[in-house]
Design an enzyme around this catalytic site. Sequence first.
Site, PDB file in Angstrom:
ATOM      1  N   ARG A  50       0.820  -1.208   0.000  1.00 34.57           N
ATOM      2  CA  ARG A  50       0.000   0.000   0.000  1.00 34.57           C
ATOM      3  C   ARG A  50       0.864   1.273   0.000  1.00 34.57           C
ATOM      4  O   ARG A  50       0.508   2.269   0.633  1.00 34.57           O
ATOM      5  CB  ARG A  50      -0.973   0.023   1.187  1.00 34.57           C
ATOM      6  N   ARG A  54      -2.944   7.116   1.629  1.00 38.05           N
ATOM      7  CA  ARG A  54      -3.315   8.334   2.365  1.00 38.05           C
ATOM      8  C   ARG A  54      -2.196   8.965   3.172  1.00 38.05           C
ATOM      9  O   ARG A  54      -2.285  10.124   3.537  1.00 38.05           O
ATOM     10  CB  ARG A  54      -4.500   8.033   3.278  1.00 38.05           C
ATOM     11  N   ARG A  63      -7.127  12.380  -4.170  1.00 37.58           N
ATOM     12  CA  ARG A  63      -8.406  11.860  -3.704  1.00 37.58           C
ATOM     13  C   ARG A  63      -9.384  12.983  -3.371  1.00 37.58           C
ATOM     14  O   ARG A  63     -10.594  12.778  -3.415  1.00 37.58           O
ATOM     15  CB  ARG A  63      -8.197  10.952  -2.480  1.00 37.58           C
ATOM     16  N   ASP A  99      -7.403  -1.857  -6.660  1.00 38.07           N
ATOM     17  CA  ASP A  99      -7.883  -2.426  -5.412  1.00 38.07           C
ATOM     18  C   ASP A  99      -8.300  -3.866  -5.666  1.00 38.07           C
ATOM     19  O   ASP A  99      -8.600  -4.238  -6.812  1.00 38.07           O
ATOM     20  CB  ASP A  99      -9.079  -1.616  -4.875  1.00 38.07           C
ATOM     21  N   TYR A 177     -15.422 -10.372   1.393  1.00 34.66           N
ATOM     22  CA  TYR A 177     -16.051  -9.058   1.172  1.00 34.66           C
ATOM     23  C   TYR A 177     -17.398  -9.198   0.481  1.00 34.66           C
ATOM     24  O   TYR A 177     -18.351  -8.483   0.785  1.00 34.66           O
ATOM     25  CB  TYR A 177     -15.121  -8.161   0.340  1.00 34.66           C
TER      26      TYR A 177
HETATM   27  C1  LIG Z   1      -2.515  -3.276  -2.613  1.00 34.59           C
HETATM   28  C2  LIG Z   1      -3.682  -2.323  -2.451  1.00 34.59           C
HETATM   29  C3  LIG Z   1      -5.014  -2.687  -2.220  1.00 34.59           C
HETATM   30  N1  LIG Z   1      -5.795  -1.579  -2.197  1.00 34.59           N
HETATM   31  C4  LIG Z   1      -4.984  -0.500  -2.393  1.00 34.59           C
HETATM   32  C5  LIG Z   1      -3.674  -0.950  -2.551  1.00 34.59           C
HETATM   33  C6  LIG Z   1      -2.471  -0.041  -2.758  1.00 34.59           C
HETATM   34  C7  LIG Z   1      -1.936  -0.133  -4.144  1.00 34.59           C
HETATM   35  C8  LIG Z   1      -0.690   0.765  -4.223  1.00 34.59           C
HETATM   36  O1  LIG Z   1       0.047   0.880  -3.215  1.00 34.59           O
HETATM   37  O2  LIG Z   1      -0.488   1.344  -5.314  1.00 34.59           O
HETATM   38  C9  LIG Z   1      -5.420   0.904  -2.509  1.00 34.59           C
HETATM   39  C10 LIG Z   1      -6.426   1.333  -1.507  1.00 34.59           C
HETATM   40  N2  LIG Z   1      -7.590   0.693  -1.247  1.00 34.59           N
HETATM   41  C11 LIG Z   1      -8.309   1.450  -0.357  1.00 34.59           C
HETATM   42  C12 LIG Z   1      -7.571   2.593  -0.033  1.00 34.59           C
HETATM   43  C13 LIG Z   1      -8.015   3.685   0.876  1.00 34.59           C
HETATM   44  C14 LIG Z   1      -8.898   4.564  -0.031  1.00 34.59           C
HETATM   45  C15 LIG Z   1      -8.923   5.971   0.495  1.00 34.59           C
HETATM   46  O3  LIG Z   1      -9.297   6.098   1.663  1.00 34.59           O
HETATM   47  O4  LIG Z   1      -8.531   6.850  -0.275  1.00 34.59           O
HETATM   48  C16 LIG Z   1      -6.379   2.519  -0.771  1.00 34.59           C
HETATM   49  C17 LIG Z   1      -5.250   3.517  -0.797  1.00 34.59           C
HETATM   50  C18 LIG Z   1      -9.667   1.121   0.131  1.00 34.59           C
HETATM   51  C19 LIG Z   1      -9.713  -0.222   0.760  1.00 34.59           C
HETATM   52  N3  LIG Z   1      -9.749  -1.386   0.061  1.00 34.59           N
HETATM   53  C20 LIG Z   1      -9.770  -2.412   0.974  1.00 34.59           C
HETATM   54  C21 LIG Z   1      -9.695  -1.891   2.269  1.00 34.59           C
HETATM   55  C22 LIG Z   1      -9.663  -2.698   3.539  1.00 34.59           C
HETATM   56  C23 LIG Z   1     -11.123  -2.785   4.051  1.00 34.59           C
HETATM   57  C24 LIG Z   1     -11.171  -3.568   5.363  1.00 34.59           C
HETATM   58  O5  LIG Z   1     -11.067  -4.817   5.335  1.00 34.59           O
HETATM   59  O6  LIG Z   1     -11.299  -2.913   6.420  1.00 34.59           O
HETATM   60  C25 LIG Z   1      -9.671  -0.500   2.140  1.00 34.59           C
HETATM   61  C26 LIG Z   1      -9.603   0.533   3.234  1.00 34.59           C
HETATM   62  C27 LIG Z   1      -9.759  -3.855   0.580  1.00 34.59           C
HETATM   63  C28 LIG Z   1      -8.371  -4.226   0.177  1.00 34.59           C
HETATM   64  N4  LIG Z   1      -7.738  -3.679  -0.900  1.00 34.59           N
HETATM   65  C29 LIG Z   1      -6.503  -4.304  -1.029  1.00 34.59           C
HETATM   66  C30 LIG Z   1      -6.386  -5.256  -0.014  1.00 34.59           C
HETATM   67  C31 LIG Z   1      -5.216  -6.204   0.112  1.00 34.59           C
HETATM   68  C32 LIG Z   1      -4.035  -5.427   0.708  1.00 34.59           C
HETATM   69  C33 LIG Z   1      -4.161  -5.435   2.187  1.00 34.59           C
HETATM   70  O7  LIG Z   1      -4.429  -6.519   2.712  1.00 34.59           O
HETATM   71  O8  LIG Z   1      -3.990  -4.369   2.777  1.00 34.59           O
HETATM   72  C34 LIG Z   1      -7.544  -5.204   0.762  1.00 34.59           C
HETATM   73  C35 LIG Z   1      -7.862  -6.007   1.989  1.00 34.59           C
HETATM   74  C36 LIG Z   1      -5.514  -4.075  -2.104  1.00 34.59           C
END
Ligand SMILES: Cc1c2[nH]c(c1CCC(=O)O)Cc1[nH]c(c(CCC(=O)O)c1C)Cc1[nH]c(c(CCC(=O)O)c1C)Cc1[nH]c(c(CCC(=O)O)c1C)C2
Length: 385
Positions: A50, A54, A63, A99, A177
């Site tokens: 990640r 943010r 964003r 994502d 999910y």
């Molecule tokens: C690898 C990745 C993911 N999403 C994002 C990235 C970053 C990509 C990068 O670094 O370029 C962006 C990515 N995805 C998201 C964000 C936050 C969005 C925002 O607030 O702007 C970002 C930066 C939104 C998101 N999407 C997801 C969550 C978790 C929800 C939960 O279980 O509580 C969240 C918060 C699902 C998700 N999405 C992802 C995973 C696997 C990675 C991990 O385990 O951390 C998971 C579980 C995959």
Amino acid sequence: MADRSQTTFQRSKEPLLKMAAQNFPELKNDLMLRAARGEKTERVPVWVMRQAGRYLSEFRAMRAENEFFKVCQTPELACEVTLQPIRRFQLDAAIIFSDILVVPQALGMTVEMVPGKGPSFPEPLKVPEDMSKLDKDVDVNKTLGYVFDAITLTRHKLEGKVPLIGFSGAPWTLMCYMIEGGGSESMSKPKQWLYKYEEASHQLLNILTKVIIDYLVGQVIAGAQLLQVFESHAGHLCPRTFHTFALPYLSIIARQVEEKVRAQGKEPVPMIIFAKGAHYAIEDLAQSGYEVVGLDWTVNPKTARHQTQGKVTLQGNMDPGALYASKEEIRTIVREMLEQFGTQQHIANLGHGIYPTIDPDHVEAFVDAVHSISEEINLDSKKKN
Ligand SMILES: Cc1c2[nH]c(c1CCC(=O)O)Cc1[nH]c(c(CCC(=O)O)c1C)Cc1[nH]c(c(CCC(=O)O)c1C)Cc1[nH]c(c(CCC(=O)O)c1C)C2
């Protein structure tokens, strides 16, 4: 599968930009690829799960102007976000900004990103009959082509600086999910399916496995040079349910992605499996077809090294919370981690994704410490031999 060698981008008020998924700029830093293949490296490569997110003000600015999935679905925006951490830190890999929840979207489910809450499914799968609502025959070029376009564009824009990682969620994690409808402490609803609807669970896991394989192959054809599969919710399973509902599908994915990439006349790329919480399955994961096994922060690197017997490269696994420590303390923690892993067949990373409140200067300290300390350890061991 449609010919993806020609990709066009409709850029605002500019002529169509033809980007070919070929003739990419020559790779300048192949450290990550060599480490993933188990080849000798002069220092340990490092990237951060990640790494685009943010904690970077430039991500927050993007964003503030653009809804989350608009960033994912607009190649120029996804490319820009992917490059943000690469401009800041001496990282050894980029990961395409996307994502894991784009796959349930491709299956026809609605996914919203609720500010301050995270992903939300207005109509999750409640009972097996709800699976009839899924678009099972997914054409990934139609439904996920924007990710492929982002990968191809980013490969060109990286100018060979570092390799580009593609990724997908794993079947069980995506199933979580799709049934729970969002993040959850217990994931009790999908766990209920495993015990009440075993056949339907396997049916859903098979549907997901097929799409994930096509999706990952499409990412390689588009230019991804490594792939990571995120089984981020393995921690909700026990050894029995992991070996029944997760590991078989992870192995099918690794083997079929390689087979299908070869069938398209392309060279397979190194694959990384990150099964967060599956500390009991490291030996099995090391024999499941992946070149790299990612470890979460609860695993002792020495134990994992012993369990995997040099069969795979290990990735991880500093506690993301350590980035709240002082820069000096971060160096100390990195040194301990590198001494535990040893500096070969290791890709340094966190044991899970970075937190939104981390100071970017501490990420820089982490990255620089991995490089300088691993070089120092390598030089010391050369002097001794
Ligand atoms: C690898 C990745 C993911 N999403 C994002 C990235 C970053 C990509 C990068 O670094 O370029 C962006 C990515 N995805 C998201 C964000 C936050 C969005 C925002 O607030 O702007 C970002 C930066 C939104 C998101 N999407 C997801 C969550 C978790 C929800 C939960 O279980 O509580 C969240 C918060 C699902 C998700 N999405 C992802 C995973 C696997 C990675 C991990 O385990 O951390 C998971 C579980 C995959």
